[in-house]
Design a protein around this motif. Sequence first.
Motif, mmCIF file in Angstrom:
data_model
loop_
_atom_site.group_PDB
_atom_site.id
_atom_site.type_symbol
_atom_site.label_atom_id
_atom_site.label_comp_id
_atom_site.label_asym_id
_atom_site.label_seq_id
_atom_site.Cartn_x
_atom_site.Cartn_y
_atom_site.Cartn_z
ATOM 1 N N VAL A 79 15.228 81.491 -17.263
ATOM 2 C CA VAL A 79 16.404 81.469 -16.396
ATOM 3 C C VAL A 79 16.782 82.916 -16.127
ATOM 4 O O VAL A 79 16.985 83.698 -17.056
ATOM 5 N N SER A 80 16.857 83.280 -14.867
ATOM 6 C CA SER A 80 17.227 84.653 -14.521
ATOM 7 C C SER A 80 18.167 84.634 -13.325
ATOM 8 O O SER A 80 18.228 83.648 -12.584
ATOM 9 N N ARG A 81 18.876 85.725 -13.153
ATOM 10 C CA ARG A 81 19.790 85.810 -12.021
ATOM 11 C C ARG A 81 18.993 85.703 -10.729
ATOM 12 O O ARG A 81 18.066 86.466 -10.482
ATOM 13 N N GLY A 82 19.320 84.748 -9.922
ATOM 14 C CA GLY A 82 18.549 84.490 -8.711
ATOM 15 C C GLY A 82 18.833 85.484 -7.607
ATOM 16 O O GLY A 82 19.855 86.176 -7.615
ATOM 17 N N PRO A 83 17.934 85.549 -6.653
ATOM 18 C CA PRO A 83 18.092 86.481 -5.537
ATOM 19 C C PRO A 83 19.030 85.911 -4.475
ATOM 20 O O PRO A 83 18.689 85.818 -3.312
ATOM 21 N N ARG A 84 20.219 85.473 -4.904
ATOM 22 C CA ARG A 84 21.134 84.834 -3.977
ATOM 23 C C ARG A 84 22.562 85.345 -4.112
ATOM 24 O O ARG A 84 23.395 85.020 -3.292
ATOM 25 N N SER A 85 22.863 86.130 -5.128
ATOM 26 C CA SER A 85 24.209 86.659 -5.267
ATOM 27 C C SER A 85 24.368 87.880 -4.364
ATOM 28 O O SER A 85 23.403 88.569 -4.031
ATOM 29 N N MET A 86 25.586 88.140 -3.965
ATOM 30 C CA MET A 86 25.847 89.323 -3.135
ATOM 31 C C MET A 86 25.483 90.595 -3.885
ATOM 32 O O MET A 86 24.978 91.554 -3.309
ATOM 33 N N GLU A 87 25.759 90.595 -5.175
ATOM 34 C CA GLU A 87 25.428 91.765 -5.991
ATOM 35 C C GLU A 87 23.923 92.007 -5.989
ATOM 36 O O GLU A 87 23.458 93.135 -5.841
ATOM 37 N N ALA A 88 23.164 90.910 -6.145
ATOM 38 C CA ALA A 88 21.709 91.051 -6.154
ATOM 39 C C ALA A 88 21.195 91.532 -4.798
ATOM 40 O O ALA A 88 20.275 92.355 -4.725
ATOM 41 N N PHE A 89 21.771 91.010 -3.708
ATOM 42 C CA PHE A 89 21.345 91.438 -2.382
ATOM 43 C C PHE A 89 21.535 92.946 -2.222
ATOM 44 O O PHE A 89 20.650 93.651 -1.726
ATOM 45 N N GLY A 90 22.697 93.441 -2.649
ATOM 46 C CA GLY A 90 22.966 94.877 -2.553
ATOM 47 C C GLY A 90 21.993 95.704 -3.367
ATOM 48 O O GLY A 90 21.568 96.787 -2.938
ATOM 49 N N GLU A 91 21.635 95.199 -4.556
ATOM 50 C CA GLU A 91 20.690 95.924 -5.394
ATOM 51 C C GLU A 91 19.289 95.942 -4.781
ATOM 52 O O GLU A 91 18.563 96.930 -4.888
ATOM 53 N N MET A 92 18.915 94.850 -4.143
ATOM 54 C CA MET A 92 17.573 94.767 -3.555
ATOM 55 C C MET A 92 17.447 95.541 -2.248
ATOM 56 O O MET A 92 16.409 96.118 -1.960
ATOM 57 N N ASP A 93 18.506 95.539 -1.453
ATOM 58 C CA ASP A 93 18.461 96.167 -0.127
ATOM 59 C C ASP A 93 18.576 97.683 -0.268
ATOM 60 O O ASP A 93 19.600 98.290 0.054
ATOM 61 N N LEU A 94 17.502 98.301 -0.715
ATOM 62 C CA LEU A 94 17.516 99.719 -1.074
ATOM 63 C C LEU A 94 17.792 100.628 0.119
ATOM 64 O O LEU A 94 18.401 101.688 -0.028
ATOM 65 N N ASP A 95 17.330 100.240 1.301
ATOM 66 C CA ASP A 95 17.539 101.096 2.472
ATOM 67 C C ASP A 95 18.773 100.708 3.281
ATOM 68 O O ASP A 95 19.064 101.304 4.320
ATOM 69 N N GLY A 96 19.507 99.683 2.812
ATOM 70 C CA GLY A 96 20.753 99.314 3.449
ATOM 71 C C GLY A 96 20.637 98.752 4.853
ATOM 72 O O GLY A 96 21.596 98.809 5.631
ATOM 73 N N ASP A 97 19.485 98.167 5.182
ATOM 74 C CA ASP A 97 19.296 97.655 6.547
ATOM 75 C C ASP A 97 19.630 96.172 6.672
ATOM 76 O O ASP A 97 19.367 95.549 7.697
ATOM 77 N N ARG A 98 20.206 95.582 5.629
ATOM 78 C CA ARG A 98 20.636 94.181 5.615
ATOM 79 C C ARG A 98 19.474 93.210 5.789
ATOM 80 O O ARG A 98 19.620 92.111 6.327
ATOM 81 N N SER A 99 18.329 93.613 5.316
ATOM 82 C CA SER A 99 17.169 92.729 5.247
ATOM 83 C C SER A 99 16.328 93.151 4.056
ATOM 84 O O SER A 99 16.361 94.312 3.640
ATOM 85 N N LEU A 100 15.565 92.192 3.511
ATOM 86 C CA LEU A 100 14.788 92.447 2.308
ATOM 87 C C LEU A 100 13.296 92.393 2.605
ATOM 88 O O LEU A 100 12.812 91.431 3.205
ATOM 89 N N THR A 101 12.572 93.426 2.165
ATOM 90 C CA THR A 101 11.124 93.418 2.261
ATOM 91 C C THR A 101 10.545 92.816 0.991
ATOM 92 O O THR A 101 11.243 92.650 -0.017
ATOM 93 N N LYS A 102 9.257 92.504 1.026
ATOM 94 C CA LYS A 102 8.603 91.978 -0.164
ATOM 95 C C LYS A 102 8.625 93.005 -1.290
ATOM 96 O O LYS A 102 8.798 92.656 -2.464
ATOM 97 N N ALA A 103 8.465 94.281 -0.923
ATOM 98 C CA ALA A 103 8.472 95.335 -1.940
ATOM 99 C C ALA A 103 9.843 95.427 -2.607
ATOM 100 O O ALA A 103 9.941 95.629 -3.826
ATOM 101 N N GLU A 104 10.920 95.271 -1.845
ATOM 102 C CA GLU A 104 12.267 95.338 -2.410
ATOM 103 C C GLU A 104 12.532 94.172 -3.353
ATOM 104 O O GLU A 104 13.109 94.353 -4.436
ATOM 105 N N VAL A 105 12.121 92.973 -2.955
ATOM 106 C CA VAL A 105 12.334 91.802 -3.801
ATOM 107 C C VAL A 105 11.526 91.917 -5.091
ATOM 108 O O VAL A 105 12.024 91.640 -6.187
ATOM 109 N N LYS A 106 10.280 92.339 -4.964
ATOM 110 C CA LYS A 106 9.420 92.473 -6.139
ATOM 111 C C LYS A 106 9.971 93.523 -7.105
ATOM 112 O O LYS A 106 9.978 93.309 -8.337
ATOM 113 N N ALA A 107 10.439 94.644 -6.576
ATOM 114 C CA ALA A 107 10.984 95.703 -7.424
ATOM 115 C C ALA A 107 12.223 95.213 -8.170
ATOM 116 O O ALA A 107 12.427 95.525 -9.351
ATOM 117 N N TYR A 108 13.045 94.410 -7.491
ATOM 118 C CA TYR A 108 14.246 93.864 -8.118
ATOM 119 C C TYR A 108 13.872 92.904 -9.253
ATOM 120 O O TYR A 108 14.450 92.961 -10.344
#
Length: 219
Positions: free
Chosen positions: A141-170
């Motif tokens: 069980v892990s924090r899912g990629p659906r919280s606003m906090e998680a989105f902010g952490e994953m969206d490294l370039d701040g473009d309001r979209s997630l790449t595969k590399a960003e999701v994998k790194a998170y």
Amino acid sequence: MMWRLVSCTLCLFVFSQLSSWCVLATSAELDGEVQIEVLFKPEECTRKSKRGDLMNVHYDGFLAQDGSQFYCSRSDKAGHPQWFVLGVGQVIKGLDKGMADMCPGEKRKITIPSVLAFGATGKDPVPPNATVVFEVEVYSVSRGPRSMEAFGEMDLDGDRSLTKAEVKAYLKLDYERSGKPRDDPFYEKIMADIFRKSDQDSDGLISAKEYNIYEHDEL
């Protein structure tokens, strides 16, 4: 019981469980609620599952009426445990309800009335109006990629979209934080499954709209 340890292909009928399943099924049908029996729970629970969490689970499905098996995750999709986000409709409603507050390593028997399973139409091989029973084992069980906090952490370039590399790194960082780092194929598999379920326009990105399944105004 020994039948749980053998191959799923050898456990189509669970005769020793039929009577108890029928009692639970009747109760579930009357009140329209999920019935939960905890089969095993670890002494230490580092995290309990909640809506939006990413879960890795094996589950076997049986018809409550006769105990016949209609699904086995150990024989589906090369036998890998299933990844899904809890509480957002990626599994039937009864499982979304029945797998809340579970710990890694916990096992449950979950009896689900038809209204929270496959309904009046059924879904082959489950007949219409069938109460079903799932035996569930949670691996992680892990924090899912659906919280606003998680989105902010994953969206490294701040473009309001997630790449595969960003999701994998998170994902990699999240598992390292928990003290349970895994190998690269492990993260690749989770990432691929997330994009398969979330990248609705298949453009290789998860937009804020695709990500925001809870429709938070902040996104």
